[in-house]
Design a protein around this motif. Structure first.
Motif: not given
Length: 333
Positions: A192-220
């Protein structure tokens, strides 16, 4: 004392394949030892290259007491461009030294050790942070070796999963992890999409990202748990609306991690609630009305503890390669 052992990757993998419960126990015990002051874990040292800005090699020296009494250093390379060639991103070795004399004891191939200690750390945190009686809806963002190993260790730690969503920019990797998660958990798995993933109960980030891409206004939402394993995915402003648990405060708030950026943004560390070691000791209270983010910088003592176990097991099985008379001089005169 003059002997030295080399434990090759196949021998390490054979030990670790059957050791999930042992590794979970070792990692939890090591966090407790660190919390209680039985370790020496200085800063990690980063070697970078002007013509390869996304690559690095890190040295993690450490000492672990608490019955282990061993010195060690992990030397781990992260070359993300390897993935384009179908090669693992990371490779590593672990050197162990005797605490009584300082003499070298062994060298172990350590990419697998590094992966399982990272995964066991994530699973240990998840097992304590996930509340409620119902199975969780799991999302995994990033679909490499670390993500695969985290899936294995979440299962081993008894984290109950209702379904899994995988998100990765590489469709082939996402497909592989989806099949692995389906086989491991036996539940529905989707890509699925990033937005779909960010809505889950348990979210695992395991990337090689060097800078943030999850927005500050993400609804948790309250009770949501985010395992910030890759450390640089989440906007620092978002962390400020969450409970924040780290493995070690001084280690985690450096090297432009999301918590480090949050410290720079606020000028303080008040947003950090405490450490995983304190949580395991029941010395940490979190706000139930907030989501919780676990950010582990990765402590060398974890590699040391798991490597100490692997060396002992490999020697017991006869799969460690013993090198007699490795030390050239064993007498001062």
């Amino acid at each position: 004392m003059s002997h030295f052992a080399v434990v090759p990757g196949a021998a390490v993998s054979s030990v670790l394949a059957e050791a999930h419960q042992d590794v979970l126990r070792i990692v939890a015990d090591t966090y407790l030892a660190h919390e209680q002051g039985h370790t020496v874990n200085p800063d990690s040292y980063f070697l970078r290259f002007p013509d390869k800005p996304n690559a690095r090699v890190i040295a993690l020296p450490s000492y672990l007491g608490a019955g282990v009494d061993t010195i060690g250093m992990k030397w781990i390379a992260s070359f993300p461009d390897n993935v384009k060639e179908g090669l693992p991103r990371a490779s590593a070795t672990l050197l162990l030294n005797d605490y009584a004399t300082g003499y070298p004891l062994a060298c172990l191939e350590a990419a697998g050790i590094s992966a399982v200690r990272t995964a066991a750390s994530a699973a240990t945190a998840a097992a304590r942070l996930v509340t409620g009686t119902e199975p969780v809806r799991l999302a995994v963002i990033g679909a490499g070796v670390i993500a695969r190993t985290i899936v294995d260790y979440l299962h081993a730690a008894g984290v109950r999963v209702a379904d899994v969503l995988v998100h990765d920019l590489d469709a082939t990797s996402a497909g592989h992890l989806s099949e692995h998660a389906k086989a491991r958990f036996g539940v529905p798995v989707a890509i699925g999409t990033l937005d779909d993933a960010l809505g889950r109960d348990l979210v695992v980030f395991a990337t090689t990202a060097a800078t943030p891409y999850v927005p500050a206004d993400t609804a948790l939402r309250p009770g949501q748990v985010l395992l910030n394993i890759s450390l640089r995915d989440i906007a620092p402003e978002l962390l400020l609306r969450c409970n924040n648990v780290v493995d070690d405060v001084d280690h985690c708030l450096k090297a432009q991690t999301s918590p480090h950026l949050a410290e720079q943004l606020t000028g303080g560390r008040e947003f950090i609630n405490g450490t995983l070691g304190a949580l395991l000791q029941d010395d940490l209270t979190l706000d139930p009305d907030k989501p919780t983010v676990f950010s582990p910088f990765g402590l060398g003592i974890l590699d040391l503890a798991v490597g100490h176990y692997v060396l002992r097991e490999a020697r017991r099985r006869g799969t460690a390669v013993e090198i007699p008379d490795f030390i050239g001089e064993t007498k001062r005169w």
